[in-house]
Write a protein that holds these residues in place. Sequence first.
Motif, mmCIF file in Angstrom:
data_model
loop_
_atom_site.group_PDB
_atom_site.id
_atom_site.type_symbol
_atom_site.label_atom_id
_atom_site.label_comp_id
_atom_site.label_asym_id
_atom_site.label_seq_id
_atom_site.Cartn_x
_atom_site.Cartn_y
_atom_site.Cartn_z
ATOM 1 N N LEU A 1 0.839 -1.202 0.000
ATOM 2 C CA LEU A 1 0.000 0.000 0.000
ATOM 3 C C LEU A 1 0.870 1.247 0.000
ATOM 4 O O LEU A 1 0.530 2.250 -0.660
ATOM 5 N N ASP A 2 2.012 1.221 0.701
ATOM 6 C CA ASP A 2 2.939 2.355 0.693
ATOM 7 C C ASP A 2 3.451 2.642 -0.717
ATOM 8 O O ASP A 2 3.707 3.803 -1.069
ATOM 9 N N ARG A 3 3.612 1.593 -1.529
ATOM 10 C CA ARG A 3 4.084 1.803 -2.893
ATOM 11 C C ARG A 3 2.979 2.293 -3.813
ATOM 12 O O ARG A 3 3.251 2.884 -4.853
ATOM 13 N N ALA A 4 1.730 2.030 -3.429
ATOM 14 C CA ALA A 4 0.599 2.397 -4.301
ATOM 15 C C ALA A 4 0.006 3.752 -3.957
ATOM 16 O O ALA A 4 -0.702 4.330 -4.788
ATOM 17 N N ALA A 5 0.266 4.278 -2.748
ATOM 18 C CA ALA A 5 -0.378 5.530 -2.324
ATOM 19 C C ALA A 5 0.562 6.302 -1.412
ATOM 20 O O ALA A 5 1.390 5.711 -0.709
ATOM 21 N N PRO A 6 0.428 7.637 -1.365
ATOM 22 C CA PRO A 6 1.270 8.458 -0.480
ATOM 23 C C PRO A 6 0.996 8.132 0.986
ATOM 24 O O PRO A 6 -0.130 7.830 1.373
#
Length: 865
Positions: A256-261
Amino acid sequence: MVLRWPLIPRGDEIGASPRGSSRGVVIVGPAGVGKTTLARTIASRARPTSLWAVGAESTRRIPLGAFAHLIEIDAAPDPATALANACSALGGRGADITLVVDDADLLDPLSGALVRQLVEDGKVHLVVTFGSGETGPDPAMLGDGLLERIDLAAFTRGEAGRVLESALDGPLDRVSAQWMWEASEGNPLYLRHLLEGSWDSGLLYQVGGVWQLKERPVVTDELAMLLESRLPTAEPAAMEVLRLLAFAGDLDVEVLDRAAPRDAIVSAQRSGHLRIGPDGSRRVARLRHPIVGEVLRERTAPLAARSLRGRLVRALAEGPTAGEELRMATLALDGDADLDAELLADAAERALALCDYPLAERLAQAALDRGAGLRAAVILARAMTWQGRSEEADSLLAAFDPREMPEYEHLAWGLWRSTTYFFDNRQAAARAELDRLRQHVTSRDGLDVLASADVTFDFFANNVPRAIELTRTLFGAAGSSAPALAFAASTGGFALARAGHADEVTEVAARGVAAATSTGFLLGRLQIGVAEVSAAALAGNLSGIDELLGRYATAIPPGRSRWVVEGYIHGLAHLAAGRVAEAEDQFRRGRAAAASGGPRMWVVLCAIGLSQALGAQGRVDPAIEALDCAEESFGDHLASFGPDLMHARAWIVAARGEHHEAVRVARGAAALARAGSMFGIEAMALHTAVRFGDRSATGRLRRLARRVDGPFVRVAAAHAQAWQAHDGHGLDGVAREFESMSANLLAADAAAQAALAHRRSGASRDEQRSAAMARRLAAVCAGARTPALSVLENPMALTSRERVVAALVATGMTNREIAERLTLSVRTVEGHVHRLLAKLDVADREALVRKPCDEDWGPATGRSP
């Protein structure tokens, strides 16, 4: 039909609620679990009159706003005076008043203080509802334990299923129930809206009396608007995170960290709709409730949805992808990211192993379109076949030239073509394909797999001895391949069980399960359960059958294929134990699941079992419908189940009251089983004939007891001997033995026949004891109506018409002659004769002619009409 939503079953909570002098209760639970409904019920039972105050966002900033309609709010000089006045006004309403404060967590501070003061004073009986939230209700506000607390949870999975079926007034198939559960997690409000939304959208339909959903349930606009109103709208970045999770499901925090700020994730978590917590060694992000995901997916525009899925695929691909191939491929199908053909084929194979055939088909087709070749085509063909589209599968595979394939591809290609031919009732083509493969396959593993295919074909085509011989060879040899053992264990074990070799099935099943697990053949693990359960049922080893069923309950994830096979094996177990109503339910659900897209073989097997379960309940018309369904798809490719088909027909005949004919048909089923060397099935059918009144099966059952494993046939032979000898005490002993085996309906029939034998000998006390035992056991088998139980419960005295028919039979007249004499149809006379034979406890017309004149023929004795 109109949906009728049932009352929420909250009897335990109501029973636990305080009465009399108690100060009241606080009901705590998340939104939608029925707190208000329970509060209303408790209030109506506690006091004759109730007053209501409801907390709301609109009154949260108004002092005493929730109570404005109940009290006069003067312009008090200070809050303390206003609070004292309000407390005095409500406390003076009288002891017969219940004050309900709904949604107390939304009260303004002064209203909260008022509730706390009323609790402490104890002058008003209170029922307070409170959302569970993160911390639950404020203990100080609720008097530090002066109110008794009821924590109201969502429905369990079983409760949710029962409520849905009550609303539909009929059974719901397990896949649909699973979808409803996954979306609602048992929340009653969400469950109701999902059902109503799916109903209004036309997604619900019936198959064989079982309700099914065409696709995942639909949320009503009303619920969608309610949930949307609770979602954060001021921070688009947070909404984007929630939408990502709506399409991804549970997601590793690193992904999720890679997909969203990061700040958007923090904002989404602060909104209360995102949870982050441990899942084993990982930290996982998930939506607060899955139904929020349903709403977000439905309300996301198609192009935006493609973009979100693409972002997720790319985020997953940036890190370790082990175990994520299926999720990546599924997201990529409808996203703007692309995957290579081999990864799609891997994912399709995984979906196939999980028995998600529609998804496997989509993934395999995508892999094939991207050049994955024969491997993807075989996966695609298998997915098509398991959805009942064997002709499409064959056409797809026929486009490939086997001469250009390496051996392992050639084997997979040809094996699936031959399997498709066989279960499409083209046995000659199936055998020819196997013979052709043997000319090209040289490896030991490949030849073992071909032998396992022979086991399957021989078993279903009624060559049980050869199927057993091949099974013993495969399992007796050192180094047999795991795929071959996994494939052979289910059908080879089934053949062993039906032939009476139950003791051998345990080892075959254990090795087969291990092989199926090692090769990822999850459906194979469950199918091996068919062999084990059949062995236990035919041998009479029923005491541990529930534990056995539990062992296979999680063999594969929930899905239609699982419910088909589980329905069948649970039906077999319930039928053996005499739980005929439960057996009916399981077979009906299994048949419906198979009919909705699967091999017709399972439709036939479940329909046969359903017909027998209905016949054992005396329900002739639905039993005939089930048998017709079985016969419609029956063929030489299922010839081994010919005796089962005839056995089910015997139960229908018996349910009509034609017991003599039922004996003949049951013995025919036994003869058919004997011709196929299925001695366990033969023994079961012969014993059924004994239960119908046959007195000629003792010798054969004794011989079978020496070659069929387990205690069942030994006790069945004793049953036949005692019945033949009119030995009431012997039948009592048989009943006790069957009961000790947990074969309660067999025990009930033996006890009922014991009562008849005691009546014949004039032992009235013994008759009463046996009859009481039969009725007690029949009660355990709720719904059962066998010939023995029917004769026990119905008066044995002949009607005047039956006495006339008996007298005419005694003169030697044929049924047609009697019909002409009495101006009746021949069929009506046949029915009278069959009932006469049962009531007078004689085997045939000749015995009726020889029956002594002084035996009781009903209200009058003798032969004169």
